[in-house]
Design a protein around this motif. Structure first.
Motif, PDB file in Angstrom:
ATOM      1  N   LEU A 179      42.093   8.076  63.120  1.00 37.48           N
ATOM      2  CA  LEU A 179      41.694   9.180  62.245  1.00 37.48           C
ATOM      3  C   LEU A 179      40.650   8.725  61.233  1.00 37.48           C
ATOM      4  CD1 LEU A 179      45.039  11.052  61.467  1.00 37.48           C
ATOM      5  CD2 LEU A 179      43.073  11.940  62.712  1.00 37.48           C
ATOM      6  N   ARG A 180      40.816   7.533  60.728  1.00 40.15           N
ATOM      7  CA  ARG A 180      39.832   7.014  59.772  1.00 40.15           C
ATOM      8  C   ARG A 180      38.476   6.850  60.446  1.00 40.15           C
ATOM      9  NH1 ARG A 180      39.356   4.815  54.793  1.00 40.15           N
ATOM     10  NH2 ARG A 180      37.840   3.153  54.516  1.00 40.15           N
ATOM     11  N   GLU A 181      38.477   6.378  61.693  1.00 41.56           N
ATOM     12  CA  GLU A 181      37.217   6.239  62.426  1.00 41.56           C
ATOM     13  C   GLU A 181      36.543   7.588  62.612  1.00 41.56           C
ATOM     14  OE1 GLU A 181      37.765   4.230  66.114  1.00 41.56           O
ATOM     15  OE2 GLU A 181      38.661   2.448  65.199  1.00 41.56           O
ATOM     16  N   ARG A 182      37.338   8.621  62.878  1.00 40.93           N
ATOM     17  CA  ARG A 182      36.766   9.936  63.154  1.00 40.93           C
ATOM     18  C   ARG A 182      36.355  10.696  61.897  1.00 40.93           C
ATOM     19  NH1 ARG A 182      39.198  14.705  67.094  1.00 40.93           N
ATOM     20  NH2 ARG A 182      37.626  16.275  66.563  1.00 40.93           N
ATOM     21  N   TYR A 183      37.200  10.644  60.864  1.00 42.18           N
ATOM     22  CA  TYR A 183      36.983  11.475  59.673  1.00 42.18           C
ATOM     23  C   TYR A 183      36.492  10.712  58.452  1.00 42.18           C
ATOM     24  CZ  TYR A 183      39.452  15.095  62.304  1.00 42.18           C
ATOM     25  OH  TYR A 183      39.828  16.002  63.263  1.00 42.18           O
ATOM     26  N   GLY A 184      36.484   9.389  58.532  1.00 42.09           N
ATOM     27  CA  GLY A 184      35.966   8.608  57.420  1.00 42.09           C
ATOM     28  C   GLY A 184      37.016   8.296  56.362  1.00 42.09           C
ATOM     29  N   PRO A 185      36.550   7.910  55.180  1.00 44.70           N
ATOM     30  CA  PRO A 185      37.444   7.361  54.155  1.00 44.70           C
ATOM     31  C   PRO A 185      38.325   8.373  53.429  1.00 44.70           C
ATOM     32  CG  PRO A 185      35.187   7.416  53.355  1.00 44.70           C
ATOM     33  CD  PRO A 185      35.127   7.792  54.799  1.00 44.70           C
ATOM     34  N   VAL A 186      38.368   9.650  53.887  1.00 43.95           N
ATOM     35  CA  VAL A 186      39.385  10.540  53.313  1.00 43.95           C
ATOM     36  C   VAL A 186      40.775  10.029  53.676  1.00 43.95           C
ATOM     37  CG1 VAL A 186      37.955  12.613  53.217  1.00 43.95           C
ATOM     38  CG2 VAL A 186      39.287  12.136  55.279  1.00 43.95           C
ATOM     39  N   TYR A 187      40.839   9.225  54.756  1.00 39.81           N
ATOM     40  CA  TYR A 187      42.113   8.648  55.173  1.00 39.81           C
ATOM     41  C   TYR A 187      42.104   7.140  54.938  1.00 39.81           C
ATOM     42  CZ  TYR A 187      42.780  13.132  57.497  1.00 39.81           C
ATOM     43  OH  TYR A 187      42.903  14.469  57.757  1.00 39.81           O
ATOM     44  N   THR A 188      43.257   6.608  54.562  1.00 36.64           N
ATOM     45  CA  THR A 188      43.387   5.183  54.322  1.00 36.64           C
ATOM     46  C   THR A 188      44.665   4.673  54.987  1.00 36.64           C
ATOM     47  OG1 THR A 188      44.568   5.585  52.241  1.00 36.64           O
ATOM     48  CG2 THR A 188      42.182   5.275  52.107  1.00 36.64           C
ATOM     49  N   THR A 219      33.907  21.302  42.823  1.00 37.10           N
ATOM     50  CA  THR A 219      33.623  20.044  42.151  1.00 37.10           C
ATOM     51  C   THR A 219      34.937  19.317  41.894  1.00 37.10           C
ATOM     52  OG1 THR A 219      33.769  20.963  39.910  1.00 37.10           O
ATOM     53  CG2 THR A 219      31.604  21.028  40.998  1.00 37.10           C
ATOM     54  N   ALA A 220      34.849  18.017  41.703  1.00 41.75           N
ATOM     55  CA  ALA A 220      36.037  17.194  41.489  1.00 41.75           C
ATOM     56  C   ALA A 220      36.108  16.716  40.053  1.00 41.75           C
ATOM     57  CB  ALA A 220      36.027  16.005  42.431  1.00 41.75           C
ATOM     58  N   LEU A 221      37.316  16.678  39.517  1.00 38.32           N
ATOM     59  CA  LEU A 221      37.559  16.039  38.234  1.00 38.32           C
ATOM     60  C   LEU A 221      38.042  14.605  38.448  1.00 38.32           C
ATOM     61  CD1 LEU A 221      37.476  19.059  37.445  1.00 38.32           C
ATOM     62  CD2 LEU A 221      39.193  18.549  35.710  1.00 38.32           C
ATOM     63  N   ALA A 222      38.915  14.429  39.456  1.00 36.53           N
ATOM     64  CA  ALA A 222      39.459  13.092  39.704  1.00 36.53           C
ATOM     65  C   ALA A 222      40.214  13.042  41.018  1.00 36.53           C
ATOM     66  CB  ALA A 222      40.406  12.672  38.573  1.00 36.53           C
ATOM     67  N   ARG A 223      40.200  11.863  41.590  1.00 34.77           N
ATOM     68  CA  ARG A 223      41.155  11.530  42.656  1.00 34.77           C
ATOM     69  C   ARG A 223      42.378  10.997  41.917  1.00 34.77           C
ATOM     70  NH1 ARG A 223      41.858   6.362  45.239  1.00 34.77           N
ATOM     71  NH2 ARG A 223      42.687   6.493  47.362  1.00 34.77           N
ATOM     72  N   VAL A 224      43.463  11.762  41.958  1.00 31.97           N
ATOM     73  CA  VAL A 224      44.584  11.506  41.059  1.00 31.97           C
ATOM     74  C   VAL A 224      45.586  10.502  41.638  1.00 31.97           C
ATOM     75  CG1 VAL A 224      46.420  12.571  39.701  1.00 31.97           C
ATOM     76  CG2 VAL A 224      44.296  13.823  40.100  1.00 31.97           C
ATOM     77  N   TYR A 225      45.983  10.697  42.873  1.00 34.22           N
ATOM     78  CA  TYR A 225      46.907   9.770  43.514  1.00 34.22           C
ATOM     79  C   TYR A 225      46.799   9.935  45.026  1.00 34.22           C
ATOM     80  CZ  TYR A 225      50.220  13.687  44.222  1.00 34.22           C
ATOM     81  OH  TYR A 225      50.802  14.868  44.592  1.00 34.22           O
ATOM     82  N   VAL A 226      47.557   9.147  45.766  1.00 36.61           N
ATOM     83  CA  VAL A 226      47.474   9.149  47.229  1.00 36.61           C
ATOM     84  C   VAL A 226      48.776   9.675  47.834  1.00 36.61           C
ATOM     85  CG1 VAL A 226      47.217   7.701  49.298  1.00 36.61           C
ATOM     86  CG2 VAL A 226      45.819   7.254  47.272  1.00 36.61           C
ATOM     87  N   ASN A 227      48.654  10.599  48.779  1.00 40.15           N
ATOM     88  CA  ASN A 227      49.790  11.039  49.586  1.00 40.15           C
ATOM     89  C   ASN A 227      50.042  10.050  50.714  1.00 40.15           C
ATOM     90  OD1 ASN A 227      50.353  13.372  48.213  1.00 40.15           O
ATOM     91  ND2 ASN A 227      49.725  14.767  49.836  1.00 40.15           N
ATOM     92  N   TYR A 228      51.313   9.859  51.037  1.00 36.66           N
ATOM     93  CA  TYR A 228      51.709   9.058  52.192  1.00 36.66           C
ATOM     94  C   TYR A 228      52.271  10.013  53.242  1.00 36.66           C
ATOM     95  CZ  TYR A 228      51.495   4.737  49.401  1.00 36.66           C
ATOM     96  OH  TYR A 228      51.080   3.674  48.629  1.00 36.66           O
ATOM     97  N   THR A 265      51.653   3.582  57.601  1.00 32.85           N
ATOM     98  CA  THR A 265      51.380   4.985  57.855  1.00 32.85           C
ATOM     99  C   THR A 265      49.985   5.360  57.354  1.00 32.85           C
ATOM    100  OG1 THR A 265      52.259   7.233  57.624  1.00 32.85           O
ATOM    101  CG2 THR A 265      52.475   5.777  55.710  1.00 32.85           C
ATOM    102  N   LEU A 266      49.745   6.655  57.190  1.00 35.14           N
ATOM    103  CA  LEU A 266      48.438   7.198  56.828  1.00 35.14           C
ATOM    104  C   LEU A 266      48.451   7.698  55.396  1.00 35.14           C
ATOM    105  CD1 LEU A 266      45.610   8.235  57.974  1.00 35.14           C
ATOM    106  CD2 LEU A 266      46.781  10.414  58.352  1.00 35.14           C
ATOM    107  N   GLY A 267      47.406   7.373  54.637  1.00 33.15           N
ATOM    108  CA  GLY A 267      47.276   7.864  53.276  1.00 33.15           C
ATOM    109  C   GLY A 267      46.113   8.828  53.154  1.00 33.15           C
ATOM    110  N   VAL A 268      46.265   9.834  52.303  1.00 35.27           N
ATOM    111  CA  VAL A 268      45.181  10.781  52.024  1.00 35.27           C
ATOM    112  C   VAL A 268      45.200  11.080  50.526  1.00 35.27           C
ATOM    113  CG1 VAL A 268      46.674  12.750  52.650  1.00 35.27           C
ATOM    114  CG2 VAL A 268      44.184  13.050  52.574  1.00 35.27           C
TER     115      VAL A 268
END
Length: 318
Positions: free
Chosen positions: A224-233, A115-124, A250-253
């Motif tokens: 990657l976003r097309e293939r895996y969806g919104p886990v990537y930005t 389970t998730a508590l929060a999406r805390v920040y984004v990795n670059y 670049t790519l964010g996750v």
């Protein structure tokens, strides 16, 4: 993003409804409970998960009736494996690894209760190479010595997916951040993939010693976003972050704070209260300029919110 918002609100509504019916026997007399200790899987020494884990542990220690014990690891994959076997109660992880875990894909041979508590920040995702070296674009990595992240890390998962999507074979070196940067400095590597906050202090330190090139990754990021969806930005390294001449696309996750479903709801609500009250201090050690807001924190994709988290966000939204 507008299409995803109603769906996320629907999921949040469902989670909030579940929070009304799913209870925790351990939290029903919180005012008289003894101090509860929870184990938090973080990451390797010197990395952002480890830094965040230490800061969060200190903040929680001042709250009373709840303490955290940080547990070092190689990061995301190992963290969720420990969560699955009960070695830890809470874990930091990247969004792509978390989604694999709940679906039973890739490193996970079966779905795990998460389970998730929060999406805390984004990795670059950083692709670093010496400025005077042969790597000027992604295609130049072919056949070269490249650090792709420690075994069991989210960095390794994200970098591996990007290379496969681009159809590029490299001589992979499964190294953590400190080892990767030292090998790049000494000439033992041609390039390094690193997924982390901006600026990452260790990368900033190397950039002051060794002129670096930050290679754009936006073309493959879109695939990657097309293939895996919104886990990537799609994200951009700002020029000011490392003294770059121009911003670099670049790519964010996302990074999630996750928990075993059995973690008591009152503990989760307390943790989120501390996180949202002190986010500016807690995130300062891992990424600059980030903000933690409920409308983004609940964006945890396929990972359901913990009932205690759902109850907390309901109180925030009113």
């Amino acid at each position: 993003m507008t299409a995803a918002t109603p769906r996320r609100r629907t999921l949040l509504g469902a989670a909030l409804g579940a929070a009304l019916t799913v209870g925790s026997t351990a939290g029903c007399s919180a005012g008289h409970d003894p101090v509860r200790t929870l184990r938090l899987a973080t990451g390797p020494e010197g990395g952002p998960y480890n830094a965040f884990g230490r800061s969060f542990t200190e903040a929680v220690a001042h709250s009373g009736r709840l303490t955290l014990t940080p547990v070092g690891s190689s990061a995301s994959v190992e963290n969720l494996q420990q969560l699955a076997d009960g070695s830890v109660d809470l874990a930091l992880t990247t969004a792509d690894v978390a989604e694999d875990a709940v679906l039973g894909h890739a490193a996970f041979d079966r779905p795990i209760g998460l389970t998730a508590l929060a999406r805390v920040y984004v990795n670059y995702l950083h692709l670093l190479a010496p400025a005077d070296g042969p790597v000027r674009q992604l295609a130049d990595l072919a056949g070269r010595r490249v650090a792709t992240g420690a075994v069991g890390s989210g960095n390794q998962v994200t970098a591996g997916r990007l290379l496969r999507q681009a159809g590029i074979d490299v001589r992979q070196h499964p190294l953590g951040l400190a080892e990767s940067l030292e090998a790049l400095r000494s000439g033992e590597l041609d390039a390094v993939f690193w997924s982390g906050g901006v600026p990452t202090p260790a990368v900033s330190a190397l950039a002051r010693e060794l002129p670096l090139r930050f290679v754009p990754l936006d073309a493959v990021a879109a695939l990657l976003r097309e293939r895996y969806g919104p886990v990537y930005t799609a994200v951009t390294l700002p020029a000011c972050a490392y003294g770059l001449p121009d911003p670099v696309a670049t790519l964010g996750v996302g990074n999630y704070l996750t928990a075993r479903p059995a973690v008591p709801e009152d503990a989760v609500r307390r943790l989120l209260g501390i996180l949202f009250d002190q986010w500016a201090t807690l995130l300062r050690s891992v990424t600059a300029g980030a903000r933690l807001e409920p409308r983004f924190a609940v964006s945890t994709g396929a990972v359901p919110l913990h009932p205690g988290a759902a109850a907390y966000y309901r109180s925030v939204y009113g």
